[in-house]
Each structure stands twice: as C-alpha cells, then as structure tokens.
Write an enzyme that holds these catalytic residues in place. Structure first.
Site, short mmCIF file in Angstrom:
data_model
loop_
_atom_site.label_atom_id
_atom_site.label_comp_id
_atom_site.label_asym_id
_atom_site.label_seq_id
_atom_site.Cartn_x
_atom_site.Cartn_y
_atom_site.Cartn_z
N GLY A 62 48.68 42.42 26.38
CA GLY A 62 47.25 42.41 26.63
C GLY A 62 46.70 43.82 26.72
N GLY A 74 45.06 46.96 30.45
CA GLY A 74 46.37 47.16 29.84
C GLY A 74 46.50 48.55 29.23
N ALA A 100 36.89 49.88 34.26
CA ALA A 100 37.24 50.25 32.89
C ALA A 100 36.61 49.26 31.93
CB ALA A 100 38.75 50.28 32.71
N LYS A 145 39.91 41.43 47.36
CA LYS A 145 39.44 41.67 45.98
C LYS A 145 38.74 40.43 45.44
CE LYS A 145 39.30 43.38 41.69
NZ LYS A 145 40.50 43.42 40.84
N ASN A 197 35.12 39.75 43.69
CA ASN A 197 35.03 39.19 42.33
C ASN A 197 34.07 38.01 42.22
OD1 ASN A 197 38.49 39.72 41.26
ND2 ASN A 197 36.70 41.01 41.02
#
Length: 342
Positions: free
Chosen positions: A14, A19, A130, A181, A185
């Site tokens: 991935g 990744g 990212a 987290k 999310n």
C-alpha cells in the site's frame, strides 16, 4: 565473534501517502531492504516535506509472487482496502513474517486475521499529515509518529526505524492511544458528508453534532478499557474550530475525489463496539449509514457530486426549523435560494 545480523527485509503493502512516508523513513536510515508492493509501477519514490524532498529507488513489485521472502509485512492501505490486499498478505506471511498494520481504527488484528493465519500482528497507530500526489510520490506536512504496543514485537518494530526520519513509541497503554486517535477520526464525517472543509465545525449546529459523535466514541472507548477524559469531545471540537477553516482530512479529500470511503473502520467501529457493550451510538450509526450510501454511490458511479446540493459558507447562521403555513417543516435562518442546488 558473531557475524552481524543481516538487514531486515520489509515489504510495504500500500504505497499511498502513509506507506510512502514510512518507506522513505526506512530507506533514509539505510538499515533495511525495502520492497514496495504496488498495483501501479513507478521508478522513483519521492516524499516532499516542506522545502525538502526524499528521493529513493526501492524495489517495486506489482505481483505477489515476485515479492520474495521478508521478515516484516507493513500494511499501509486504507482499512477498507485490506481485503483487496489479501493476495499480498497471504503470499508474504507464509514464511514466518510479522505483520505491522498501519491503519486507522481500533480493529487492526481482527481486520487482517482472515488473511494472515497465525502470523504475529502488530497494530500501529499512525500520526502523520500526508497526502498522495501520484504513484510513488507523496507530500508530508508534518512529522511521522508511529505508536505500537509495548512488548517484544513492538520493540522489534521500533528497532527497524533506528536512525529513520520517524518517531516510534512503544505504549504500555496502547488501547488509550488507539481510541484517542479514533475519537479524532470520527469528526471528519461531518466534512465528508457536507463536502466542506473542517471549518464547517465552526457552525454551532455542526459543532454540537461533532461533539455528540466524539462523546459516543468516548463512552464506548472507556468500556473497551481506554482512559479518556470527560472533556475530550469539547477539546477536540474546539481545536478543530480554532484551526484552519480550509483543513481537509484524508476522508474529505477522498470524498471530493469520489472514491470509496474509509468510514467503517472509523464511525462503524464505534457502532460495533457500542453494540458489544450495550451502549447506544445513534449519531455514529446515522453517520455510518450516510457515509456507506455515499461511498456505494461513488463505487457505482453516481452522478451526485459531493456538496453540490447545497453549499454554504462556514460563517452562515445555522438553519432553524420552522413550520410553514401548510403545516410542513421548512428551514429558516437562511435564504430560500441558498437551499437550492445548482
């Protein structure tokens, strides 16, 4: 004198934004043999970070049979793409490799177990802003932090990144890290469903909904053993509202691009865990159903554009339900023309 141990062999399945960022860290440290398992071949790995860019030429394979033997499999697909990576996982774990699952959610091991047999699984919580740019190319907008459970496997994972442009932490209370987290999310759902950036949370009505989503996650997370503060929902929503109004988490960018959404590992996980503990999660249940419908529409090629039905400014007043002369319910507090899609 014993000879030095051979470099670890790592397959990254991935090569999206996360990744590629992880692979760049490993390659930069120069201590591991890294293979990228991709659907689309590319010649160069490029990860931009500020004014700098890491460039490398790792081995890239597009068929599971070509990957060879590895010591670690690092799964970095989106959670809903795990089944699509099954052939890679089955091919790579057959010779004793450990599997590190760098995905969102709190169900890392359950998600991959059908495809990895009795292989040792290490869940990884990733914190790294990212975005993918093109095959083999990504942009990192902040540091890369990976958190794993403390233990022999977690410490072995940490050792892979010695000297890498990444921080790896072994957490004694991994459950709290993972649920913290996830509480963040779940908030992206409101932006994905409206087609607006996270500044939409500045609206009082959307802020109340978002706090409700996080509050449900906090109650369920506590039942799962996480230590979550009473004020976590207010803190998360306050931070989002005080942040950049044009911020677009990955779920929002994917929705705008009209691709299938990673909703089940986020809001859907809250609903499943809540059902196990007898905790009602109506807001996350409703949001999960809406995101599922939106995602299914993208897969079928629906012509409905995200946010096309009604676009508003994040500074618009909230809509207030009022009763029309005919007895129906209408939306007040905004002009009627704004309610029509173009």
């Amino acid at each position: 004198m014993e000879p030095p141990a051979p470099p670890p062999r790592i397959a990254v399945v991935g090569p999206g934004a996360i990744g590629l960022s992880i692979a760049a860290g490993l390659l930069g440290a120069g201590r591991a043999h890294v293979t990228l398992c991709a659907r689309t071949p590319f010649d160069e790995l490029v990860v931009e970070s500020g004014s700098d860019a890491f460039r490398g030429r790792p081995r890239v394979v597009t068929r599971p049979d070509d990957a060879g033997d590895v010591d670690w499999v690092l799964l970095a697909t989106k959670a809903h793409q795990t089944e699509g990576a099954a052939s890679w996982l089955r091919a790579l774990v057959g010779r004793g490799a450990r599997v590190a699952v760098a995905q969102n959610g709190v169900e890392h091991e359950a998600r991959v177990r059908p495809f990895v047999g009795d292989a040792e699984v290490v869940p990884v919580v990733v914190q790294c802003p990212a975005e993918g740019l093109s095959p083999g190319r990504a942009r990192r907008n902040g540091p890369l932090l990976l958190t794993v459970p403390d233990g022999a496997a977690g410490r072995a994972f940490l050792a892979l990144f010695e000297g890498a442009d990444a921080r790896v932490e072994c957490a004694s209370d991994f459950t709290t890290v993972a649920w913290s987290k996830l509480c963040l999310n779940v908030t992206a759902a409101v932006a994905a469903l409206t087609g607006l950036p996270m500044g939409v949370v500045r609206r009082p009505d959307v802020a109340a909904l978002t706090r409700g989503l996080v509050d449900e996650a906090v109650r369920v997370g506590r039942a799962e053993g996480a230590r979550l503060d009473d004020g976590l929902a207010a803190s998360i929503v306050g931070a989002i509202a005080a942040g950049r109004p044009d911020a677009q988490p990955s779920l929002v960018r994917v929705a705008i691009a009209r691709r299938p959404l990673e909703y089940d590992a986020r809001n859907g996980a809250i609903v499943r865990a809540g059902a196990r503990h007898g905790i009602a999660t109506p807001l996350n249940g409703a949001v999960t159903a809406l995101l599922a419908a939106l995602s299914d529409g993208f897969e079928r090629g629906s012509t409905l554009r995200v946010g096309a039905v009604r676009r508003v400014s994040v500074h618009d007043p909230p809509l207030t339900p009022t009763t029309s002369p005919s007895g129906g319910v209408t939306s007040g507090g905004a002009s009627a023309t704004r309610g029509r899609g173009r």
